[in-house]
Design a protein around this motif. Structure first.
Motif, PDB file in Angstrom:
ATOM      1  N   ASP A 290      15.036   3.718   6.802  1.00 35.94           N
ATOM      2  CA  ASP A 290      14.365   3.921   6.605  1.00 35.94           C
ATOM      3  C   ASP A 290      13.972   4.966   6.122  1.00 35.94           C
ATOM      4  O   ASP A 290      13.851   5.868   7.137  1.00 35.94           O
ATOM      5  CB  ASP A 290      13.883   2.800   6.805  1.00 35.94           C
ATOM      6  CG  ASP A 290      11.866   2.470   6.666  1.00 35.94           C
ATOM      7  OD1 ASP A 290      11.252   2.899   5.621  1.00 35.94           O
ATOM      8  OD2 ASP A 290      11.042   2.259   7.868  1.00 35.94           O
TER       9      ASP A 290
ATOM     10  N   PHE B 210      10.578  -1.733   5.972  1.00 36.16           N
ATOM     11  CA  PHE B 210       9.580  -3.287   6.865  1.00 36.16           C
ATOM     12  C   PHE B 210       8.713  -3.588   5.803  1.00 36.16           C
ATOM     13  O   PHE B 210       7.711  -2.755   5.640  1.00 36.16           O
ATOM     14  CB  PHE B 210       9.426  -2.073   7.967  1.00 36.16           C
ATOM     15  CG  PHE B 210      10.525  -1.722   9.475  1.00 36.16           C
ATOM     16  CD1 PHE B 210      10.695  -2.823  10.059  1.00 36.16           C
ATOM     17  CD2 PHE B 210      10.776  -0.562   8.481  1.00 36.16           C
ATOM     18  CE1 PHE B 210      12.140  -3.048  10.979  1.00 36.16           C
ATOM     19  CE2 PHE B 210      11.698   0.165  10.383  1.00 36.16           C
ATOM     20  CZ  PHE B 210      12.139  -0.934  10.795  1.00 36.16           C
TER      21      PHE B 210
ATOM     22  N   ASP C 235       6.556  -5.319   5.742  1.00 34.52           N
ATOM     23  CA  ASP C 235       5.258  -6.027   6.331  1.00 34.52           C
ATOM     24  C   ASP C 235       3.873  -4.437   6.715  1.00 34.52           C
ATOM     25  O   ASP C 235       3.099  -4.571   6.953  1.00 34.52           O
ATOM     26  CB  ASP C 235       5.490  -6.757   8.389  1.00 34.52           C
ATOM     27  CG  ASP C 235       5.634  -6.164   8.936  1.00 34.52           C
ATOM     28  OD1 ASP C 235       6.779  -5.086   8.563  1.00 34.52           O
ATOM     29  OD2 ASP C 235       5.441  -6.136   9.948  1.00 34.52           O
ATOM     30  N   GLU C 236       4.716  -3.369   6.147  1.00 34.68           N
ATOM     31  CA  GLU C 236       3.825  -2.309   6.441  1.00 34.68           C
ATOM     32  C   GLU C 236       3.964  -1.701   4.889  1.00 34.68           C
ATOM     33  O   GLU C 236       4.016  -2.689   3.891  1.00 34.68           O
ATOM     34  CB  GLU C 236       4.700  -1.333   7.056  1.00 34.68           C
ATOM     35  CG  GLU C 236       4.823  -1.821   8.699  1.00 34.68           C
ATOM     36  CD  GLU C 236       5.822  -0.747   9.221  1.00 34.68           C
ATOM     37  OE1 GLU C 236       6.094   0.406   8.917  1.00 34.68           O
ATOM     38  OE2 GLU C 236       6.262  -0.940  10.598  1.00 34.68           O
ATOM     39  N   VAL C 237       2.897  -0.491   4.550  1.00 35.35           N
ATOM     40  CA  VAL C 237       2.534  -0.182   3.286  1.00 35.35           C
ATOM     41  C   VAL C 237       3.386   0.663   3.215  1.00 35.35           C
ATOM     42  O   VAL C 237       4.163   0.845   2.299  1.00 35.35           O
ATOM     43  CB  VAL C 237       0.547  -0.101   3.377  1.00 35.35           C
ATOM     44  CG1 VAL C 237       0.751   0.835   2.345  1.00 35.35           C
ATOM     45  CG2 VAL C 237       0.373  -1.219   3.825  1.00 35.35           C
TER      46      VAL C 237
ATOM     47  N   SER D  17       6.153   1.965   4.247  1.00 35.78           N
ATOM     48  CA  SER D  17       7.851   2.127   4.744  1.00 35.78           C
ATOM     49  C   SER D  17       7.948   1.259   2.633  1.00 35.78           C
ATOM     50  O   SER D  17       8.524   2.313   2.572  1.00 35.78           O
ATOM     51  CB  SER D  17       7.821   1.166   5.462  1.00 35.78           C
ATOM     52  OG  SER D  17       9.713   1.021   5.394  1.00 35.78           O
TER      53      SER D  17
ATOM     54  N   ALA E 162       2.430  10.086   8.412  1.00 35.44           N
ATOM     55  CA  ALA E 162       1.802   9.398   7.360  1.00 35.44           C
ATOM     56  C   ALA E 162       1.539  10.000   5.857  1.00 35.44           C
ATOM     57  O   ALA E 162       1.539   9.194   5.134  1.00 35.44           O
ATOM     58  CB  ALA E 162       1.021   8.532   7.990  1.00 35.44           C
TER      59      ALA E 162
END
Length: 235
Positions: A80, A115, A117-119, A121, A154
């Motif tokens: 990732d 992942f 459910d994240e933005v 990644s 980020a």
């Protein structure tokens, strides 16, 4: 007596305030600090990567690899781009590259483990897949550049920064931007994740070295010992 008191009041010295010189010094230091931050941020966003010096390609199921297809050792990595340990493991493989990848001893195959459910990644994973559309060598340059900028936090994975990386490695930015903006690669990213789960992968980095599962970013010397052990067994 009244006259004496008046004289004493006149003889008192007023409190000193902050001098103009002090204000100018503080202002100069502040300006210098801001300038330094601008320079550092500018250098960070323009991190460069070297040209690819090893064979690259795409497997029959569409996964990018580096190293010889005929290498006696095969390492399949689930990774990732937002994972710090994955970045460290990428650095380890880069260090071992001249000794094992460029000499035809090791083939490294990359698979996304985003992942979902994240933005950020899956966004970074899609960007790498968009880079792959323009060549397997471009994928590895893009891969290296994203990991090289992980210290920016980020911000390193914002859509604008992901597009900047494409420009830095001289991709066709119109095609890349359209690919990323359209979300065309999300199904490929999901497929990698589901394949990983079917193999028992639960975290990153997880890698398979000639079928042997290893979890985490282990030290470079330990990786070297594993490689040498397998090479000796196969000789």
């Amino acid at each position: 007596m009244t006259n004496t008191k008046k004289k004493r009041r006149r003889s008192r010295q007023p409190r000193r305030g902050i001098s103009t010189t002090h204000i100018l010094i503080v202002a100069a230091v502040a300006i210098a600090a801001v300038a330094l931050l601008v320079i550092l941020n500018s250098n960070r966003s323009e991190t460069t990567v070297s040209q690819v010096t090893y064979p690259t390609g795409v497997t029959s199921d569409g996964e990018p690899y580096k190293g010889s297809e005929d290498a006696p050792l095969q390492l399949v990595e689930y990774s990732d781009f937002l994972c710090g340990h994955c970045g460290n493991f990428a650095d380890t493989l880069d260090s071992l590259g001249p000794e094992y990848i460029e000499t035809g001893k090791l083939q490294v195959i990359f698979r996304n483990y985003a992942f979902l459910d994240e933005v950020l990644s899956p966004q970074a994973a899609q960007a790498a897949e968009c880079a792959l559309d323009q060549g397997s060598d471009k994928f590895w340059q893009y891969h290296d550049l994203v990991f090289a900028n992980r210290g920016a936090g980020a911000a390193a994975y914002s859509k604008s920064r992901l597009k900047t990386y494409a420009r830095q490695i001289e991709l066709d930015t119109d095609a890349f931007n359209q690919c990323l903006d359209s979300g065309a690669k999300i199904e490929e990213v999901r497929a990698d994740r589901f394949e990983a789960e079917s193999q028992g992968v639960e975290s990153t980095p997880t890698w398979f070295l000639n079928g042997q599962v290893i979890r985490g970013a282990i030290p470079e010397n330990d990786v070297r010992q594993l490689l040498e052990s397998l090479l000796t067994e196969g000789s």
